[in-house]
Enzyme design. Structure first.
Site, PDB file in Angstrom:
ATOM      1  N   PRO A  42       0.817  -1.217   0.000  1.00 31.07           N
ATOM      2  CA  PRO A  42       0.000   0.000   0.000  1.00 31.07           C
ATOM      3  C   PRO A  42       0.844   1.257   0.000  1.00 31.07           C
ATOM      4  O   PRO A  42       1.781   1.404   0.787  1.00 31.07           O
ATOM      5  CB  PRO A  42      -0.818  -0.141   1.286  1.00 31.07           C
ATOM      6  CG  PRO A  42      -0.964  -1.615   1.455  1.00 31.07           C
ATOM      7  CD  PRO A  42       0.350  -2.199   0.982  1.00 31.07           C
ATOM      8  N   CYS A  43       0.498   2.172  -0.906  1.00 35.39           N
ATOM      9  CA  CYS A  43       1.372   3.307  -1.169  1.00 35.39           C
ATOM     10  C   CYS A  43       1.056   4.531  -0.323  1.00 35.39           C
ATOM     11  O   CYS A  43       1.809   5.494  -0.335  1.00 35.39           O
ATOM     12  CB  CYS A  43       1.283   3.689  -2.645  1.00 35.39           C
ATOM     13  SG  CYS A  43      -0.363   4.249  -3.154  1.00 35.39           S
ATOM     14  N   GLN A  44      -0.052   4.516   0.431  1.00 35.20           N
ATOM     15  CA  GLN A  44      -0.461   5.749   1.100  1.00 35.20           C
ATOM     16  C   GLN A  44       0.620   6.299   2.033  1.00 35.20           C
ATOM     17  O   GLN A  44       0.767   7.509   2.178  1.00 35.20           O
ATOM     18  CB  GLN A  44      -1.755   5.513   1.882  1.00 35.20           C
ATOM     19  CG  GLN A  44      -2.972   5.308   1.006  1.00 35.20           C
ATOM     20  CD  GLN A  44      -3.171   3.854   0.627  1.00 35.20           C
ATOM     21  OE1 GLN A  44      -2.258   3.047   0.737  1.00 35.20           O
ATOM     22  NE2 GLN A  44      -4.368   3.513   0.195  1.00 35.20           N
TER      23      GLN A  44
END
Length: 376
Positions: A81-83
């Site tokens: 997940p890139c958040q």
């Protein structure tokens, strides 16, 4: 050749779709997002979807699901997940638990011993903690026997009608060269795929209109439309989100290529009345037919980007966002409209995934026909 792949953090399966286009057989996808899992299952019928936190995924389970032995998997792909790394997250940092999920990816690498690894993430991963995440990924994969290189890839250079930058790590443990795909589109190459190339054949919609699966407005025009349409006669997920009255009034003032600056001062949101004219360049942006889309995010919110249709006074539909991500129309997204936009925005564009897969495929073929590479 029996070329296989497993996609961790698979979402709806954009990267999986690209790898399949390149000749790989995706055996499994892993993700916690239930709506994305339903999409993945519907669009990858030969793969098994494992819906659980990656922390709970065991190597034994993955070997059983795929029918493989340790070391037999060709590619282990995934984008943690890139958040936590995104420039849009102002609290980003290594303290964010999502920033350490790549360690779970590394655990699966160690347990499965794939021949190749592919990891994808946002540009913000370079700046977090002074580049600590990038160094750690490469150092720890190196300790497991993988030669790894990372490079920023521009999605528009591979036929995607969108300006999108992603950091892609590619590596292998078999001594083969590590390459990233060469651009196919741009100056001196195939022309970029424009917004008109991408969505110009879709039926017009009113603000908030949802007619269900509907026929195309025109015959396919160009290679991109022929690619995404295949032999389909109707298209799903093409419904306009409903904007409030004041937003519709604002849109009427915005010309193609324009933005919030075109909106009369008295109609601007309160916060934007204090903005400098040089700020928020993409806010309330209207697309142009001959341009590229801005980066498709998990919300095609006109308050945050250029997500207004080039001619119609509405925000882009899920299908239009999916086209801008180069998803074929047979990809139908499950869940609420909010869930659908999230699935589209989080995905690796399939055409970018295809380019990555084809590059690895070519290297594998070269290794099998070259005695020196095969011996390595």
């Amino acid at each position: 050749m029996n070329l296989t792949a497993v996609d961790l953090f698979c979402g709806a399966g954009g990267l999986s779709a690209g790898l399949e286009m390149a000749g790989f057989r995706v055996l499994a996808g892993v993700d916690l997002f239930e709506a994305a899992g339903k999409t993945f299952e519907a669009t990858h019928p030969h793969a098994t979807f494992i819906g659980k936190p990656i922390e709970d995924l065991t190597i034994c389970e993955l070997l059983e699901v795929t029918g493989l032995k340790r070391g037999e998997l060709t590619i282990l792909a995934g984008g943690p997940p890139c958040q936590a790394y995104s420039v849009y997250n102002h609290q980003r940092g290594m303290h964010d638990s999502r920033a350490t999920l790549f360690r779970e990816y590394l655990r699966i690498v160690e347990g499965m011993q794939p021949e190749w690894i592919v990891m994808e993430n946002v540009m913000g991963i370079y700046s977090i903690a002074g580049g600590a995440a990038v160094r750690t990924i490469k150092d720890e994969l190196g300790a497991l026997g993988y030669d790894v290189k990372e490079k920023v890839l521009k999605a528009e250079e591979y036929g995607v009608p969108q300006e999108r930058r992603r950091v892609v790590f590619i590596g292998n443990r078999v001594g083969a060269p590590v390459r990233h795909p060469e651009p196919t589109h741009g100056d001196g190459l195939i022309p970029y795929t424009t917004i008109k190339d991408a969505i110009g054949d879709l039926a017009p919609l009113e603000n908030g209109q949802d007619l269900g699966p509907i026929p195309y407005a025109t015959s396919p025009s160009g290679d991109f439309q022929r690619f995404v349409r295949g032999n389909r006669r109707k298209v799903a997920n093409h419904a306009a989100p409903r904007l409030g009255k004041v937003n519709v009034e604002r849109l009427a003032h915005i010309k193609p290529g324009g933005s919030w600056r075109d909106i009369p001062f008295e109609l601007l949101p309160a916060g934007m009345k204090r903005a400098k004219r040089s700020d928020h360049t993409k806010r309330y942006g209207r697309m142009t037919w001959e341009g590229l889309s801005c980066t498709v995010l998990t919300k095609c919110d006109i308050h945050w980007g250029a997500y207004i249709h080039p001619e119609q006074d509405r925000a882009v539909s899920v299908r239009e966002a999916a086209r801008l991500q180069a998803f074929p129309d047979w990809f139908e997204f499950s869940g609420s409209k909010t869930d659908q936009y999230v699935q589209v925005g989080n995905a690796v564009p399939p055409l970018l995934g295809r380019a990555i897969g084809m590059t690895i495929f070519d290297v594998i073929c070269e290794a099998r026909t070259s005695p020196s590479l095969a011996a390595a």
